[in-house]
Enzyme design. Sequence first.
Site, short mmCIF file in Angstrom:
data_model
loop_
_atom_site.label_atom_id
_atom_site.label_comp_id
_atom_site.label_asym_id
_atom_site.label_seq_id
_atom_site.Cartn_x
_atom_site.Cartn_y
_atom_site.Cartn_z
N HIS A 1 0.67 -1.32 0.15
CA HIS A 1 -0.16 0.15 -0.10
C HIS A 1 1.30 1.42 -0.10
CE1 HIS A 1 0.77 -0.22 4.18
NE2 HIS A 1 0.76 1.01 4.15
N LYS B 1 9.98 -2.15 4.08
CA LYS B 1 10.81 -2.27 4.14
C LYS B 1 10.89 -2.74 6.00
CE LYS B 1 13.72 0.67 5.90
NZ LYS B 1 14.48 -0.02 5.93
N LYS C 1 3.67 -1.45 12.02
CA LYS C 1 4.53 -0.41 12.79
C LYS C 1 4.50 1.33 11.82
CE LYS C 1 8.13 -2.51 14.41
NZ LYS C 1 9.46 -3.82 14.78
N ASP D 1 3.63 6.26 11.04
CA ASP D 1 3.74 7.39 9.97
C ASP D 1 5.09 7.08 9.11
OD1 ASP D 1 1.09 8.58 10.04
OD2 ASP D 1 1.21 9.63 11.70
N LYS E 1 10.43 -8.25 6.23
CA LYS E 1 11.23 -9.11 6.66
C LYS E 1 12.46 -9.79 5.75
CE LYS E 1 12.47 -8.29 11.13
NZ LYS E 1 12.60 -6.88 11.53
N SER F 1 15.17 4.82 10.25
CA SER F 1 15.98 4.23 9.00
C SER F 1 15.06 5.16 8.37
CB SER F 1 15.56 2.48 8.53
OG SER F 1 16.30 1.72 9.02
P1 NAD Z 1 21.18 -9.06 18.92
O1 NAD Z 1 21.47 -9.82 18.15
O2 NAD Z 1 21.56 -7.54 18.71
O3 NAD Z 1 20.22 -8.61 20.88
C1 NAD Z 1 19.30 -9.90 21.09
C2 NAD Z 1 20.47 -9.91 22.00
O4 NAD Z 1 19.44 -11.88 22.98
C3 NAD Z 1 21.91 -10.82 21.74
O5 NAD Z 1 22.64 -10.19 22.78
C4 NAD Z 1 21.48 -12.02 22.41
O6 NAD Z 1 22.31 -13.25 23.32
C5 NAD Z 1 20.09 -12.30 23.63
N1 NAD Z 1 19.37 -13.91 23.92
C6 NAD Z 1 18.87 -14.36 22.82
N2 NAD Z 1 18.30 -15.78 23.33
C7 NAD Z 1 17.76 -15.40 24.47
C8 NAD Z 1 16.97 -15.91 25.97
N3 NAD Z 1 17.09 -16.66 25.03
N4 NAD Z 1 17.49 -14.31 26.09
C9 NAD Z 1 18.05 -13.93 26.86
N5 NAD Z 1 18.89 -13.26 25.93
C10 NAD Z 1 19.00 -13.73 24.66
O7 NAD Z 1 19.34 -7.82 18.69
P2 NAD Z 1 18.18 -6.88 18.67
O8 NAD Z 1 18.96 -5.88 17.07
O9 NAD Z 1 18.36 -6.38 20.02
O10 NAD Z 1 16.94 -7.22 18.55
C11 NAD Z 1 16.57 -8.09 19.42
C12 NAD Z 1 15.31 -8.11 19.39
O11 NAD Z 1 14.10 -6.71 19.03
C13 NAD Z 1 14.43 -9.05 18.20
O12 NAD Z 1 13.23 -9.21 18.04
C14 NAD Z 1 14.59 -7.88 16.61
O13 NAD Z 1 13.07 -8.12 15.79
C15 NAD Z 1 13.70 -6.65 17.60
N6 NAD Z 1 14.25 -5.51 16.82
C16 NAD Z 1 15.01 -4.83 16.59
C17 NAD Z 1 15.99 -3.79 16.24
C18 NAD Z 1 16.50 -2.59 15.76
O14 NAD Z 1 16.85 -1.66 15.80
N7 NAD Z 1 17.63 -3.32 15.73
C19 NAD Z 1 14.45 -2.65 15.75
C20 NAD Z 1 12.55 -3.51 16.76
C21 NAD Z 1 13.10 -4.41 16.65
#
Ligand code: NAD
Length: 473
Positions: free
Chosen positions: A67, A72, A96, A101, A108, A364
């Site tokens: 849409h 992204k 999200k 907005d 993904k 982003s």
């Molecule tokens: P990352 O890989 O930098 O960090 C994830 C951390 O979680 C790591 O340190 C890992 O060791 C730890 N981890 C893994 N399994 C675990 C468990 N069972 N118990 C405790 N800790 C555990 O990833 P991130 O970028 O920080 O992303 C984390 C979450 O946030 C994901 O769900 C991702 O989709 C979401 N997210 C990330 C972003 C971003 O900008 N990076 C944006 C929106 C959402």
Amino acid sequence: MPNSNQELSFFENVNRNFDRAAQFTSHPKGLLEQIKGCNSVYSFQFPVRTSKGFEVLHGWRVEHSYHKLPVKGGIRYSEMVNEDEVKALAALMTYKCAVVDVPFGGAKGAIKFNPRDYSQMDVELITRRYTSELIRKNYIGPGVDVPAPDYGSSSREMAWIADTYATFNPGKIDALACVTGKPVAEGGVRGRTEATGRGIFYGLREACENSEDMRRLGLTQGLAGKKVIVQGLGNVGYHAAKFCQEAGAVIVALAEYEGAIYNPKGLDVDAVANHRKETGSILGFPGATDITNSRQALELECEILIPAALEEQITKENASRIKAKIIAEGANGPTTADAEEILLQKGVMVIPDMYLNAGGVTVSYFEWLKNLSHVRFGRMDKRFEQSAFDRILRAVEESTGRPFSDFERSRIAKGPDEIDIVNSGLEETMTTAYNQIREILKSNSKIPDLRTAAFLSAINKIATAYIELGIFP
Ligand code: NAD
């Protein structure tokens, strides 16, 4: 597929939340189906020759909604990933972006492998090969589909993706806008690395500032002094914990996959991160109690729990034992639908992922705008604004007869740097969106929670786009 607890799959969970919110709209069924489904699912395998020998890896790119274009969403590197998860995450990206907005559809991507098992050269090879598969099918491009980092990938991988895309598209002037989350020297924007964590902080701060909501939860107004537990000390968790600590919250527990640590007097986030870097583990941090079963840390005494690691961490199995009054979803999908019902019955406030972790995609979007405009934010107007402020200060000095000190002058008459503009745009986005969804929640007593309100906000915005584009009557 439902998991071992026979709860819904991640994508089914997202759709259940969607359906719950859709009840509060009068959109026709066909339009709702169009919004809900994934527009395109590209599942593929590709061969690579790593230091381990020849291997065939599995990759995905799911484009959930056209849409708005480009679509992204991040790329996940994980051996646990599956198609259902990528579809769920792509759908969440659509909602999200709509909530905050950001004018993109959701997408993904994923590669099923554990980057920790491979050398840096291997990860680079795999990343470049995956990118060339996306190029081959037109699943990447500044106006088509713009990936970003996710679990297991970082700015390093984004630079390799940008370079691969530019190599296949010589002379394409906007090539750098094909991916975000790049290092600043490669077209990234200042503040992107910490954006998701900073956005979580802005969202939480806004929620805690509302005295009416805090009273209902039996909490005092403000983030300062609140006890916080963070699961995951990666990009999102580390920055969320750090900004909350800087604002006066007390980080009482940090949980990683190897275990958790607890100190009711508070943990210094940077000191813990350094300890983990030096020793390879969060455990054994001076002054803290070790908890070997990491999941148990989610159940400790606190006011705010920030799950910032992975999906499906709060389930119907542990939800009733969670003591937090506010669940601030840093990760995508950390709370299952069944768990949320239990939490809501207990009166817990769940600030949903699709709003709270939108800081990453918001910044982003700023990076994408910067790449298209080919100029750093603040470059054109910083000095101009500085001299305008300076003229005002001089006028005040003349009328009051009191000169400003050099310190006062440099603090007040300062033009904005890129980081100032990015952070201010992020703060504006997060606070405005929070108040939008809260108003939706308050507008109808039948809307049960903030997640339903956020979905409702997203569904209505996407539906409007489809109707105004003439795709639906
Ligand atoms: P990352 O890989 O930098 O960090 C994830 C951390 O979680 C790591 O340190 C890992 O060791 C730890 N981890 C893994 N399994 C675990 C468990 N069972 N118990 C405790 N800790 C555990 O990833 P991130 O970028 O920080 O992303 C984390 C979450 O946030 C994901 O769900 C991702 O989709 C979401 N997210 C990330 C972003 C971003 O900008 N990076 C944006 C929106 C959402």
